[in-house]
Design an enzyme around this catalytic site. Structure first.
Site, PDB file in Angstrom:
ATOM      1  N   ASN A   7      38.379 -15.301   6.727  1.00 51.15           N
ATOM      2  CA  ASN A   7      37.486 -16.510   6.547  1.00 51.15           C
ATOM      3  C   ASN A   7      36.154 -16.401   7.252  1.00 51.15           C
ATOM      4  OD1 ASN A   7      36.746 -18.877   6.809  1.00 51.15           O
ATOM      5  ND2 ASN A   7      37.704 -19.613   8.574  1.00 51.15           N
ATOM      6  N   LYS A  14      35.974 -13.668   9.950  1.00 60.61           N
ATOM      7  CA  LYS A  14      37.039 -13.949  10.362  1.00 60.61           C
ATOM      8  C   LYS A  14      38.030 -12.919   9.756  1.00 60.61           C
ATOM      9  CE  LYS A  14      36.264 -18.086  13.160  1.00 60.61           C
ATOM     10  NZ  LYS A  14      36.821 -19.848  13.188  1.00 60.61           N
ATOM     11  N   ARG A  94      40.132 -18.199   2.938  1.00 65.02           N
ATOM     12  CA  ARG A  94      39.873 -19.125   3.286  1.00 65.02           C
ATOM     13  C   ARG A  94      38.813 -20.359   2.749  1.00 65.02           C
ATOM     14  NH1 ARG A  94      36.573 -22.689   7.705  1.00 65.02           N
ATOM     15  NH2 ARG A  94      38.165 -24.392   7.109  1.00 65.02           N
ATOM     16  N   HIS A 184      40.245 -29.107   5.784  1.00 60.45           N
ATOM     17  CA  HIS A 184      41.715 -29.136   7.114  1.00 60.45           C
ATOM     18  C   HIS A 184      42.788 -28.667   6.195  1.00 60.45           C
ATOM     19  CE1 HIS A 184      38.698 -29.964  10.224  1.00 60.45           C
ATOM     20  NE2 HIS A 184      38.278 -28.874   9.941  1.00 60.45           N
ATOM     21  N   HIS A 212      44.164 -33.582  12.790  1.00 55.38           N
ATOM     22  CA  HIS A 212      43.568 -31.301  13.559  1.00 55.38           C
ATOM     23  C   HIS A 212      42.405 -32.112  13.747  1.00 55.38           C
ATOM     24  CE1 HIS A 212      42.230 -27.421  12.966  1.00 55.38           C
ATOM     25  NE2 HIS A 212      41.202 -28.021  12.640  1.00 55.38           N
ATOM     26  N   GLY A 214      39.524 -30.503  17.057  1.00 58.18           N
ATOM     27  CA  GLY A 214      38.307 -29.914  17.340  1.00 58.18           C
ATOM     28  C   GLY A 214      37.209 -30.222  16.935  1.00 58.18           C
ATOM     29  N   ARG A 245      29.246 -34.475  14.435  1.00 56.59           N
ATOM     30  CA  ARG A 245      28.634 -34.895  13.122  1.00 56.59           C
ATOM     31  C   ARG A 245      29.149 -35.880  13.630  1.00 56.59           C
ATOM     32  NH1 ARG A 245      33.138 -31.425  10.132  1.00 56.59           N
ATOM     33  NH2 ARG A 245      32.027 -29.533  10.832  1.00 56.59           N
ATOM     34  N   GLU A 338      45.250 -28.972  21.125  1.00 57.67           N
ATOM     35  CA  GLU A 338      46.348 -28.127  21.650  1.00 57.67           C
ATOM     36  C   GLU A 338      45.426 -28.231  23.121  1.00 57.67           C
ATOM     37  OE1 GLU A 338      47.396 -24.688  19.473  1.00 57.67           O
ATOM     38  OE2 GLU A 338      46.092 -25.499  18.595  1.00 57.67           O
ATOM     39  N   GLU A 390      46.682 -21.334  10.078  1.00 60.24           N
ATOM     40  CA  GLU A 390      46.187 -21.470   8.727  1.00 60.24           C
ATOM     41  C   GLU A 390      46.592 -20.180   7.955  1.00 60.24           C
ATOM     42  OE1 GLU A 390      42.226 -24.465   9.037  1.00 60.24           O
ATOM     43  OE2 GLU A 390      42.745 -23.579  10.832  1.00 60.24           O
TER      44      GLU A 390
END
Length: 407
Positions: A7, A14, A94, A184, A212, A214, A245, A338, A390
Site C-alpha cells: 500500500n 506499507k 491497494r 474504503h 469506517h 478514521g 476534510r 474501534e 484490508e
C-alpha cells in the site's frame, strides 16, 4: 502460497507478507519519508515481526529504493521470514480509484497501469503513488512476478444509478464520468462479510451499515451482500466531516469563499481537503485522541467538533436505514471506529427510535483490534465493533486471481 501486500502513499510504503494457507501475517511494516532527507534520530523504517517491533532510520530517495529495503528485510535481515524472494508467489496492491471500468481486482499489465495513472485526477494523493509502488515492484521483482490491483472503488460498483449519479448536466457524466465512486471499499467489504459470520448469517441474508471511521471516514449501506450507497463521492472529500476534510457542504460555500478570499481552484481544494473538518472546528488537531483530551479539559470547540461528527454520522445511518428499508447490523471499524467510545455512544444515542441500546460499559472497555457486540443477539438491530483487515482482503483477491492463472 505467500502473498506480499503493498500500500503505497506519496512518501510511504506499507507492506505485509501473508501465508495464505493459514492467512497468518509473517511480517509487516512501514517505510516513511521516502524521497525526503532523514535527519538524525528520525526512525522511518518500521518492522513488525515475531510479536515485536523494530525501528531504524535510513534515507530512501525513491519507492524502488524503499521496495529494495523491504526485500532485504524479508529475505536477509535478522527479521527475515523467507530465504529468497522467489518464495513469494504474488504481490497485491491497494488502489484507491479504479473508475467506472474496474469493478473487480485484476492482474496488472501496462494497459491497466496506464488506465489507473489516467484516473489520478480523481485520487491525486493516492493513484500516482500506487503506480510508483507498482513500478518499484516491477523493477525489483521483475516482470515474471504476478502483480494484482485491488480497488477501493470495486465494492461500490454495485450501486444503482440513482445512488451514484449527481444532479449536474448529464453531459459531464458522459464526458468526464463525474459520479459517485466511494472509497474504503476493501474495508467495507471485509467487515460486512465478518459481521455476517459473527451473526451466523450469510451476507445475502442481512442488511448492514458499515462505518469506517478514521482521519478519512466513510459509511456504506450493504444490502444482502452488495453495496447500494456510500458516503464518499467523486473523490474522498464527500460525505461527512473528517480529520481535515470538510465532507459534503453547500457548493455555494466554495464559490463564496473563493470570491471573498481570492482563491484559485487548487487553493480552495487545499482548504477543503487539508484545512477543514475536525481540525478546523476544534482549532486543536485532526487527531481524535487530541480532540478527546481537549473535550475532557472543557474545550468547547473540541466538544462542538465531536458533536458535529456524531450528528452527521447519525444522519447518514438514518438515511441508509431508509434507503434499505431496514437494517440488521451497524458496524464500527477503523482507527476512530474501534477506539472512539465517546463517538460510538453519541452516535447510537440518536438511534433510540430504532430500538438501538448499547452496553455502555462494554463500549468503554473495548480496545482497538478487539471484536465486540455492543447489543444482544436477540436485538432487532445489532451493533458491532470489528477490526478491519484490508490487507487480508487484498491477499485473498490476489491469491484467487493467481490460482486462476494456473488452471
Amino acid at each position: 502460497m505467500k502473498v506480499l501486500v503493498i500500500n503505497c502513499g506519496s512518501s510511504s510504503l506499507k507492506y505485509q507478507l501473508l501465508d495464505m494457507e493459514t492467512e497468518d501475517v509473517l511480517i509487516a511494516g512501514t517505510i516513511e519519508r521516502i524521497g525526503l532527507k532523514i535527519e538524525g534520530g528520525e526512525e522511518n523504517v518500521i518492522i513488525k515481526a515475531n510479536g515485536g517491533k523494530t525501528v531504524y532510520d535510513k534515507e530512501l530517495l525513491t519507492h524502488t529504493a524503499a521496495f529494495n529495503e523491504v526485500k532485504y528485510i524479508i529475505t536477509e535481515s535478522e527479521h527475515k521470514v523467507v530465504d529468497s524472494f522467489d518464495e513469494i508467489d504474488a504481490i497485491g496492491h491497494r488502489i484507491v480509484q479504479g473508475g467506472p471500468n474496474y469493478k473487480h481486482s485484476v492482474l496488472v499489465d501496462e494497459k491497466v497501469a496506464k488506465d489507473i495513472e489516467d484516473l489520478s485526477p480523481l485520487a491525486p494523493l493516492h493513484n500516482p503513488a500506487h503506480i510508483q509502488g507498482y513500478r518499484a515492484c516491477l523493477d525489483v521483482a521483475g516482470p515474471d512476478m504476478p502483480q494484482v490491483f485491488v480497488f477501493d472503488t470495486a465494492f461500490h460498483s454495485t450501486m444503482p444509478a440513482k445512488a451514484y449519479m449527481f444532479a449536474v448536466p448529464y453531459e459531464y457524466y458522459e464526458k468526464y464520468k463525474v459520479r459517485r465512486y466511494g472509497a474504503h471499499g476493501t474495508s467495507h467489504k471485509y467487515v460486512s462479510l465478518r459481521v455476517a459470520e459473527k451473526m451466523g448469517k450469510k451476507p445475502e441474508e442481512i442488511k448492514v451499515i458499515t462505518c469506517h471511521l478514521g482521519n478519512g471516514s466513510s459509511i456504506s449501506a450493504v444490502e444482502y451482500g452488495k453495496c447500494v450507497d456510500t458516503s464518499m463521492g467523486l473523490t474522498p472529500l464527500d460525505g461527512f466531516m473528517m480529520g481535515t476534510r470538510s465532507g459534503g457542504i453547500d457548493p455555494s460555500v466554495v464559490t463564496f469563499i473563493m470570491d471573498k478570499e481570492g482563491l484559485s481552484p487548487k487553493e480552495m481544494d487545499t482548504v477543503l481537503n487539508k484545512k477543514s473538518g475536525v481540525a478546523a472546528i476544534s482549532g486543536v488537531s485532526s487527531d481524535d485522541r487530541d480532540i478527546c483530551a481537549a473535550q475532557n479539559a472543557g474545550n468547547e470547540r473540541a466538544t462542538l467538533a465531536h458533536e458535529m461528527q456524531a450528528y452527521q454520522i447519525a444522519k447518514f445511518i438514518g438515511g441508509y436505514v431508509a434507503a434499505m428499508n431496514g437494517v440488521d447490523a451497524i458496524v464500527f471499524t477503523g482507527g476512530i471506529g474501534e477506539n472512539g467510545f465517546w463517538l460510538r455512544s453519541r452516535i447510537c444515542s440518536y438511534l433510540d427510535y430504532l430500538g438501538v441500546k448499547i452496553d455502555e460499559e462494554l463500549n468503554e472497555k473495548t480496545v482497538k483490534g478487539a471484536e465486540a457486540e455492543l447489543t444482544s443477539p436477540e436485538d432487532k438491530i445489532r451493533v458491532f465493533i470489528l477490526a478491519t483487515n484490508e490487507e487480508l482482503m487484498i491477499a485473498r483477491d490476489t491469491q484467487e486471481i493467481v490460482l486462476n492463472l494456473n488452471k
